[in-house]
Design an enzyme around this catalytic site. Structure first.
Site, PDB file in Angstrom:
ATOM      1  N   ARG A 278      -0.628   2.876  -7.756  1.00  0.00           N
ATOM      2  CA  ARG A 278      -1.569   3.969  -7.466  1.00  0.00           C
ATOM      3  C   ARG A 278      -2.838   3.896  -8.336  1.00  0.00           C
ATOM      4  O   ARG A 278      -3.412   4.905  -8.729  1.00  0.00           O
ATOM      5  CB  ARG A 278      -0.872   5.319  -7.600  1.00  0.00           C
ATOM      6  CG  ARG A 278       0.301   5.442  -6.620  1.00  0.00           C
ATOM      7  CD  ARG A 278       0.994   6.761  -6.628  1.00  0.00           C
ATOM      8  NE  ARG A 278       0.212   7.853  -6.071  1.00  0.00           N
ATOM      9  CZ  ARG A 278       0.040   8.110  -4.771  1.00  0.00           C
ATOM     10  NH1 ARG A 278       0.588   7.334  -3.872  1.00  0.00           N
ATOM     11  NH2 ARG A 278      -0.666   9.141  -4.378  1.00  0.00           N
TER      12      ARG A 278
ATOM     13  N   SER B 135      -1.763   5.663   1.695  1.00  0.00           N
ATOM     14  CA  SER B 135      -2.967   4.829   1.756  1.00  0.00           C
ATOM     15  C   SER B 135      -2.974   4.086   3.081  1.00  0.00           C
ATOM     16  O   SER B 135      -1.933   3.895   3.701  1.00  0.00           O
ATOM     17  CB  SER B 135      -2.997   3.835   0.594  1.00  0.00           C
ATOM     18  OG  SER B 135      -3.047   4.524  -0.637  1.00  0.00           O
TER      19      SER B 135
ATOM     20  N   LEU C  98       0.880  -1.165   0.000  1.00  0.00           N
ATOM     21  CA  LEU C  98       0.000   0.000   0.000  1.00  0.00           C
ATOM     22  C   LEU C  98       0.915   1.210   0.000  1.00  0.00           C
ATOM     23  O   LEU C  98       1.912   1.231   0.725  1.00  0.00           O
ATOM     24  CB  LEU C  98      -0.859   0.040   1.266  1.00  0.00           C
ATOM     25  CG  LEU C  98      -2.160  -0.722   1.292  1.00  0.00           C
ATOM     26  CD1 LEU C  98      -2.777  -0.640   2.688  1.00  0.00           C
ATOM     27  CD2 LEU C  98      -3.138  -0.203   0.270  1.00  0.00           C
ATOM     28  N   ASP C  99       0.581   2.216  -0.780  1.00  0.00           N
ATOM     29  CA  ASP C  99       1.385   3.433  -0.789  1.00  0.00           C
ATOM     30  C   ASP C  99       1.404   4.055   0.606  1.00  0.00           C
ATOM     31  O   ASP C  99       0.488   3.830   1.410  1.00  0.00           O
ATOM     32  CB  ASP C  99       0.805   4.439  -1.782  1.00  0.00           C
ATOM     33  CG  ASP C  99       0.900   3.933  -3.210  1.00  0.00           C
ATOM     34  OD1 ASP C  99       1.940   3.348  -3.561  1.00  0.00           O
ATOM     35  OD2 ASP C  99      -0.072   4.113  -3.957  1.00  0.00           O
ATOM     36  N   HIS C 100       2.420   4.857   0.877  1.00  0.00           N
ATOM     37  CA  HIS C 100       2.546   5.469   2.203  1.00  0.00           C
ATOM     38  C   HIS C 100       1.331   6.321   2.552  1.00  0.00           C
ATOM     39  O   HIS C 100       0.974   6.441   3.722  1.00  0.00           O
ATOM     40  CB  HIS C 100       3.838   6.285   2.305  1.00  0.00           C
ATOM     41  CG  HIS C 100       3.770   7.616   1.647  1.00  0.00           C
ATOM     42  ND1 HIS C 100       3.866   7.780   0.282  1.00  0.00           N
ATOM     43  CD2 HIS C 100       3.576   8.851   2.170  1.00  0.00           C
ATOM     44  CE1 HIS C 100       3.738   9.060  -0.001  1.00  0.00           C
ATOM     45  NE2 HIS C 100       3.573   9.735   1.111  1.00  0.00           N
TER      46      HIS C 100
END
Length: 178
Positions: free
Chosen positions: A139, A43, A39-41
């Protein structure tokens, strides 16, 4: 071993960072596991960690098409036309997406406050949608909602295949049965 983590906002999906940013090491005590996906930072939500390479492959390889469900808070009141576009798939710079399950959603009553909070603009409302994908591009949810005119402000993954967030608080972990 399979562990569910509710990854907080701002945490990197790795155990070390040479720039001192928050990582999984601050939340996961087991040292023999790694993230099955990421998961992106910016999110939040469900992240699965395992020490089983075959299980990680089943969870992350696009050929297995594990559905991943997200709740997204978007800028503006998302309309039915945008949801139809998401359901059909949208064209991004790296090509068309697979069709997604996209529905209006309400802000969940179990939602925790985010630090920092999502920006507030009195003249522009926000709305929520549920989006289920069967692919995992970089993303992707954010790019898809932007492509239909509703940029994502907050993104929370609530389910991966049969595994769900199920009440985990941010930073909390739970051991699961694979």
């Amino acid at each position: 071993m399979l562990i569910a983590l509710n990854k907080p906002f701002g945490v990197l999906c790795q155990f070390t960072d040479d720039r001192g940013r928050p990582t999984l090491a601050g939340y996961v005590r087991q040292t023999d596991v790694y993230a099955a996906g990421r998961l992106d930072h910016d999110s939040e939500g469900l992240l699965l960690l395992t020490n089983d390479g075959k299980l990680a492959h089943r969870l992350t390889d696009p050929r297995h098409k594990q559905p991943k469900t997200y709740l997204a808070q978007v800028d503006g009141e998302i309309d039915d036309a945008a949801l139809v576009s998401l359901r059909r798939g949208v064209t991004l710079k790296d090509g068309p997406t697979l069709p997604a399950l996209a529905e209006h959603a309400t802000e969940p009553d179990w939602l925790w406050p985010r630090d920092p909070p999502v920006r507030f603009r009195k003249s522009i409302p926000t709305s929520w949608l549920s989006l289920t994908l069967r692919e995992g591009r970089n993303r992707q949810v954010r790019r898809m909602t932007a492509a239909v005119g509703f940029p994502t402000l907050r993104l929370i993954r609530v389910r991966i295949g049969n595994y769900a967030l199920d009440g985990l608080a941010p930073g909390q972990t739970r051991v699961l049965q694979p």
